[in-house]
Design a protein around this motif. Structure first.
Motif, PDB file in Angstrom:
ATOM      1  N   GLU A 170       2.549  34.214  72.134  1.00 46.15           N
ATOM      2  CA  GLU A 170       1.211  34.582  72.602  1.00 46.15           C
ATOM      3  C   GLU A 170       0.779  33.682  73.768  1.00 46.15           C
ATOM      4  OE1 GLU A 170      -2.218  36.889  72.639  1.00 46.15           O
ATOM      5  OE2 GLU A 170      -0.415  37.211  71.463  1.00 46.15           O
ATOM      6  N   ILE A 171       1.016  32.391  73.628  1.00 43.70           N
ATOM      7  CA  ILE A 171       0.670  31.452  74.705  1.00 43.70           C
ATOM      8  C   ILE A 171       1.460  31.794  75.967  1.00 43.70           C
ATOM      9  CG2 ILE A 171       0.810  29.040  75.450  1.00 43.70           C
ATOM     10  CD1 ILE A 171       0.297  28.283  72.487  1.00 43.70           C
ATOM     11  N   GLY A 172       2.739  32.078  75.810  1.00 42.31           N
ATOM     12  CA  GLY A 172       3.567  32.443  76.962  1.00 42.31           C
ATOM     13  C   GLY A 172       3.060  33.691  77.652  1.00 42.31           C
ATOM     14  N   TRP A 173       2.660  34.695  76.873  1.00 50.16           N
ATOM     15  CA  TRP A 173       2.135  35.915  77.470  1.00 50.16           C
ATOM     16  C   TRP A 173       0.834  35.628  78.219  1.00 50.16           C
ATOM     17  CZ3 TRP A 173      -2.276  38.781  77.421  1.00 50.16           C
ATOM     18  CH2 TRP A 173      -2.192  40.023  78.042  1.00 50.16           C
ATOM     19  N   GLU A 174      -0.033  34.803  77.627  1.00 45.80           N
ATOM     20  CA  GLU A 174      -1.318  34.474  78.263  1.00 45.80           C
ATOM     21  C   GLU A 174      -1.090  33.768  79.598  1.00 45.80           C
ATOM     22  OE1 GLU A 174      -4.057  35.526  76.849  1.00 45.80           O
ATOM     23  OE2 GLU A 174      -3.753  35.560  74.699  1.00 45.80           O
ATOM     24  N   VAL A 175      -0.185  32.804  79.629  1.00 45.66           N
ATOM     25  CA  VAL A 175       0.111  32.075  80.873  1.00 45.66           C
ATOM     26  C   VAL A 175       0.692  33.029  81.911  1.00 45.66           C
ATOM     27  CG1 VAL A 175       1.579  30.281  81.880  1.00 45.66           C
ATOM     28  CG2 VAL A 175       0.352  29.835  79.746  1.00 45.66           C
ATOM     29  N   GLN A 176       1.596  33.911  81.485  1.00 50.14           N
ATOM     30  CA  GLN A 176       2.191  34.887  82.399  1.00 50.14           C
ATOM     31  C   GLN A 176       1.137  35.823  82.965  1.00 50.14           C
ATOM     32  OE1 GLN A 176       2.663  38.411  81.146  1.00 50.14           O
ATOM     33  NE2 GLN A 176       3.187  38.956  83.232  1.00 50.14           N
ATOM     34  N   CYS A 204       4.680  30.167  63.934  1.00 51.41           N
ATOM     35  CA  CYS A 204       4.573  29.279  65.103  1.00 51.41           C
ATOM     36  C   CYS A 204       5.241  29.910  66.322  1.00 51.41           C
ATOM     37  CB  CYS A 204       5.199  27.924  64.785  1.00 51.41           C
ATOM     38  SG  CYS A 204       4.276  27.001  63.552  1.00 51.41           S
ATOM     39  N   PHE A 205       6.352  30.603  66.107  1.00 58.98           N
ATOM     40  CA  PHE A 205       7.017  31.311  67.194  1.00 58.98           C
ATOM     41  C   PHE A 205       6.088  32.382  67.768  1.00 58.98           C
ATOM     42  CE2 PHE A 205      10.035  34.689  68.616  1.00 58.98           C
ATOM     43  CZ  PHE A 205      10.575  33.995  69.689  1.00 58.98           C
ATOM     44  N   GLY A 206       5.373  33.090  66.892  1.00 56.24           N
ATOM     45  CA  GLY A 206       4.404  34.093  67.342  1.00 56.24           C
ATOM     46  C   GLY A 206       3.293  33.480  68.172  1.00 56.24           C
ATOM     47  N   ILE A 207       2.837  32.306  67.755  1.00 53.66           N
ATOM     48  CA  ILE A 207       1.785  31.608  68.511  1.00 53.66           C
ATOM     49  C   ILE A 207       2.307  31.222  69.895  1.00 53.66           C
ATOM     50  CG2 ILE A 207       0.379  29.503  68.598  1.00 53.66           C
ATOM     51  CD1 ILE A 207       0.288  29.683  65.478  1.00 53.66           C
ATOM     52  N   LEU A 208       3.523  30.695  69.956  1.00 54.80           N
ATOM     53  CA  LEU A 208       4.103  30.302  71.240  1.00 54.80           C
ATOM     54  C   LEU A 208       4.353  31.513  72.140  1.00 54.80           C
ATOM     55  CD1 LEU A 208       6.553  27.512  70.062  1.00 54.80           C
ATOM     56  CD2 LEU A 208       4.408  27.222  71.317  1.00 54.80           C
ATOM     57  N   VAL A 261      -4.896  26.244  72.751  1.00 58.18           N
ATOM     58  CA  VAL A 261      -5.220  25.508  71.527  1.00 58.18           C
ATOM     59  C   VAL A 261      -4.058  25.598  70.548  1.00 58.18           C
ATOM     60  CG1 VAL A 261      -6.709  25.624  69.487  1.00 58.18           C
ATOM     61  CG2 VAL A 261      -7.702  25.720  71.751  1.00 58.18           C
ATOM     62  N   GLY A 262      -3.237  26.641  70.676  1.00 55.84           N
ATOM     63  CA  GLY A 262      -2.121  26.843  69.756  1.00 55.84           C
ATOM     64  C   GLY A 262      -1.131  25.698  69.728  1.00 55.84           C
ATOM     65  N   ILE A 263      -0.916  25.029  70.857  1.00 49.69           N
ATOM     66  CA  ILE A 263       0.080  23.954  70.898  1.00 49.69           C
ATOM     67  C   ILE A 263      -0.328  22.780  70.022  1.00 49.69           C
ATOM     68  CG2 ILE A 263       1.251  22.286  72.396  1.00 49.69           C
ATOM     69  CD1 ILE A 263       1.221  24.533  74.549  1.00 49.69           C
TER      70      ILE A 263
END
Length: 195
Positions: free
Chosen positions: A27-33, A21-25, A68-70
């Motif tokens: 990834e989401i953070g990198w995408e938003v950045q 789940c940390f890896g998914i979060l 979608v990860g969240i």
């Protein structure tokens, strides 16, 4: 990775799931950045050459699907299929990035035989995309949708179905682009070998 390795990992299931789940979060953070960086350079720096509109739309659609990860973490954080989807996406992204950068380091003007290395890289990336993002990806998305459907969470099901469909189309196009690059390099190699 510990969540995907399962019994071969020395972590208990809860810790491995938390790492996934940390890896998914992350990834989401990198995408938003990445989206913020692109919009910053386009809007405030006016860099239309480096970030054309077509690229911005493609990247925004791609990055948007990572959100979608969240809900997936909230709905099925311990589901092995979710962990595998994250692993597949990150591994194929790594392969693509590695191949892109490695191909740039090859001196194909002085050594046309280096085209073979580049060609092999792109064929391997294509195979990775087909196996992990398309074949395994469709199966894993189906299993996740099946779980959400069985729990009668219709709003989540609809959201995941739409976003999963968009991402599947993106994966098919990305696979086609990798295959096209491999074919173009193959043609360059044939041309350089004949000439």
């Amino acid at each position: 990775m510990p969540a995907v390795l399962g019994n071969y990992c020395y972590l208990n299931k809860e810790d491995a799931s938390s790492l996934a789940c940390f890896g998914i979060l992350l990834e989401i953070g990198w995408e938003v950045q990445d989206v913020a960086r692109i919009l910053y350079y386009r809007a405030w720096k006016g860099d239309k050459e480096a970030f054309p509109t077509k690229l911005i739309v493609m990247k925004c659609v791609h990055h948007m699907t990572s959100l979608v990860g969240i809900p997936l973490i909230l709905l099925c954080r311990d589901m092995p299929e979710l962990h595998r989807v994250c692993f597949d996406m990150q591994l194929t992204s790594f392969l693509y990035g590695f191949c892109e950068e490695y191909s740039r380091t090859l001196d194909i003007r002085k050594k046309p035989a280096k085209l073979v290395e580049s060609m092999v890289c792109w064929y391997l990336v294509t195979i990775g995309f087909v196996c992990m993002r398309i074949l395994d990806g469709f199966y894993l998305k189906y299993k996740i949708l099946e779980l959400v459907y069985s729990q009668e969470m219709w709003m989540h099901f609809t959201f995941l179905l739409v976003m999963g469909s968009i991402f599947s189309v993106f994966n098919i196009f990305a696979t086609a682009i990798c295959f096209q690059r491999a074919i173009e390099i193959s043609q360059k190699f044939e041309h350089s070998s004949a000439g």
